[in-house]
Write a protein that holds these residues in place. Sequence first.
Motif, PDB file in Angstrom:
ATOM      1  N   GLU A  56      25.070  36.729  75.053  1.00 13.20           N
ATOM      2  CA  GLU A  56      24.220  38.037  74.553  1.00 13.20           C
ATOM      3  C   GLU A  56      24.712  38.464  72.923  1.00 13.20           C
ATOM      4  OE1 GLU A  56      23.807  40.035  78.871  1.00 13.20           O
ATOM      5  OE2 GLU A  56      25.494  40.585  77.602  1.00 13.20           O
ATOM      6  N   GLY A  80      23.276  36.289  70.392  1.00 16.36           N
ATOM      7  CA  GLY A  80      22.023  36.615  70.247  1.00 16.36           C
ATOM      8  C   GLY A  80      21.627  37.816  69.337  1.00 16.36           C
ATOM      9  N   ARG A  81      22.728  38.541  69.267  1.00 14.43           N
ATOM     10  CA  ARG A  81      22.390  39.895  68.099  1.00 14.43           C
ATOM     11  C   ARG A  81      22.850  39.533  66.741  1.00 14.43           C
ATOM     12  NH1 ARG A  81      24.848  44.228  68.428  1.00 14.43           N
ATOM     13  NH2 ARG A  81      26.780  43.586  69.622  1.00 14.43           N
ATOM     14  N   ASP A 140      20.325  40.012  63.931  1.00 10.80           N
ATOM     15  CA  ASP A 140      19.766  41.539  63.896  1.00 10.80           C
ATOM     16  C   ASP A 140      20.654  42.078  63.235  1.00 10.80           C
ATOM     17  OD1 ASP A 140      17.775  40.617  65.285  1.00 10.80           O
ATOM     18  OD2 ASP A 140      18.522  41.116  67.237  1.00 10.80           O
ATOM     19  N   GLN A 189      12.146  34.521  58.926  1.00 15.52           N
ATOM     20  CA  GLN A 189      11.490  34.356  60.292  1.00 15.52           C
ATOM     21  C   GLN A 189      11.678  33.112  60.971  1.00 15.52           C
ATOM     22  OE1 GLN A 189       9.755  37.025  61.862  1.00 15.52           O
ATOM     23  NE2 GLN A 189      10.607  38.274  60.363  1.00 15.52           N
ATOM     24  N   LEU A 202      15.244  33.566  62.526  1.00 12.58           N
ATOM     25  CA  LEU A 202      14.870  34.247  63.907  1.00 12.58           C
ATOM     26  C   LEU A 202      14.382  33.083  64.988  1.00 12.58           C
ATOM     27  CD1 LEU A 202      13.743  37.560  62.440  1.00 12.58           C
ATOM     28  CD2 LEU A 202      16.001  37.094  63.259  1.00 12.58           C
ATOM     29  N   ARG A 203      13.444  32.431  64.645  1.00 13.19           N
ATOM     30  CA  ARG A 203      12.792  31.773  65.745  1.00 13.19           C
ATOM     31  C   ARG A 203      14.044  30.803  66.221  1.00 13.19           C
ATOM     32  NH1 ARG A 203       7.393  27.981  64.819  1.00 13.19           N
ATOM     33  NH2 ARG A 203       7.267  27.041  66.901  1.00 13.19           N
ATOM     34  N   ARG A 224      17.142  31.046  66.180  1.00 17.21           N
ATOM     35  CA  ARG A 224      18.087  31.872  67.089  1.00 17.21           C
ATOM     36  C   ARG A 224      17.382  31.943  68.519  1.00 17.21           C
ATOM     37  NH1 ARG A 224      18.295  37.378  66.923  1.00 17.21           N
ATOM     38  NH2 ARG A 224      16.213  37.307  66.926  1.00 17.21           N
ATOM     39  N   ASP A 225      16.142  32.383  68.730  1.00 18.50           N
ATOM     40  CA  ASP A 225      15.572  32.663  69.926  1.00 18.50           C
ATOM     41  C   ASP A 225      15.586  31.378  70.783  1.00 18.50           C
ATOM     42  OD1 ASP A 225      14.876  35.185  69.128  1.00 18.50           O
ATOM     43  OD2 ASP A 225      12.997  34.883  68.773  1.00 18.50           O
ATOM     44  N   VAL A 236      19.036  30.987  71.956  1.00 22.77           N
ATOM     45  CA  VAL A 236      19.497  31.921  72.869  1.00 22.77           C
ATOM     46  C   VAL A 236      18.635  31.815  74.379  1.00 22.77           C
ATOM     47  CG1 VAL A 236      19.393  34.600  73.525  1.00 22.77           C
ATOM     48  CG2 VAL A 236      20.023  33.631  71.091  1.00 22.77           C
ATOM     49  N   HIS A 237      17.392  31.548  74.144  1.00 24.13           N
ATOM     50  CA  HIS A 237      16.808  31.621  75.501  1.00 24.13           C
ATOM     51  C   HIS A 237      16.884  30.019  75.961  1.00 24.13           C
ATOM     52  CE1 HIS A 237      15.244  35.539  74.775  1.00 24.13           C
ATOM     53  NE2 HIS A 237      14.623  35.318  73.538  1.00 24.13           N
ATOM     54  N   SER A 290       7.307  27.712  78.058  1.00 21.11           N
ATOM     55  CA  SER A 290       6.265  28.417  77.211  1.00 21.11           C
ATOM     56  C   SER A 290       5.168  27.553  76.640  1.00 21.11           C
ATOM     57  CB  SER A 290       6.909  29.252  76.065  1.00 21.11           C
ATOM     58  OG  SER A 290       7.439  28.332  75.193  1.00 21.11           O
TER      59      SER A 290
END
Length: 212
Positions: free
Chosen positions: A87, A90-91, A94, A187, A190-191, A193-194, A197-198, A206
């Motif tokens: 977690e 994942g931050r 940010d 961006q 960030l993608r 990273r997602d 993380v996910h 998805s």
Amino acid sequence: MEPETRRDRKKRLTRERIVDAAVRLFLDQGYESTTVAQIAAAADVDPKTFFNYFRSKGEVIFDRPGLYDEALLGVIADRRPGERPGELLGRVLDDFEARVLPFLAPPRDRTERTRLNKLIMTTPALQATLAALIQDLQQRQADALREAYPELDEITAAAMTGALFGAMYQAALVSIRSGQSRDQGWQAMLRARDVVVHGLVGVDRSLNGDPA
């Protein structure tokens, strides 16, 4: 965020002047042909002043690695009660966005940015500098993660930070090769990273249109 002091503003403007001078020289006469003395002269500073801000001419292009280090370690130091390692990682971006981006030089025009990115991609010395910076940051992050979470072994911490940094690095390279802007590159990171993380399972779901 605390207001910028006169001293901080002077340091920021000096740094930006050095960066501007270096980038102009790199693009005009090539990276290898440009010396620190030339950069200092073009920025109207003493060569010693240059080294107060950068350890080498290669670091100029990558802005403020020391600030990156502070931000990446800061998110661990300020971890939330009960927050788990995954977690927290994942931050990272940010927190990085809040702590670092406001202090970086503003994006250059698209043409110059494209030329600069091409220079990075075609200059082995710059690629080596970038790889070394990323490896150092990743190791520091892994060490800090283990200190914060003693239950993590060395391999697990290295794997977790390696997955995150590796994904973001590859996303950034693709963005650069595509000639994207700094915002688009951000961006892309960030993608990436997602995705980490996910997890790849979430990505597969998805793509199949299944609920997360």
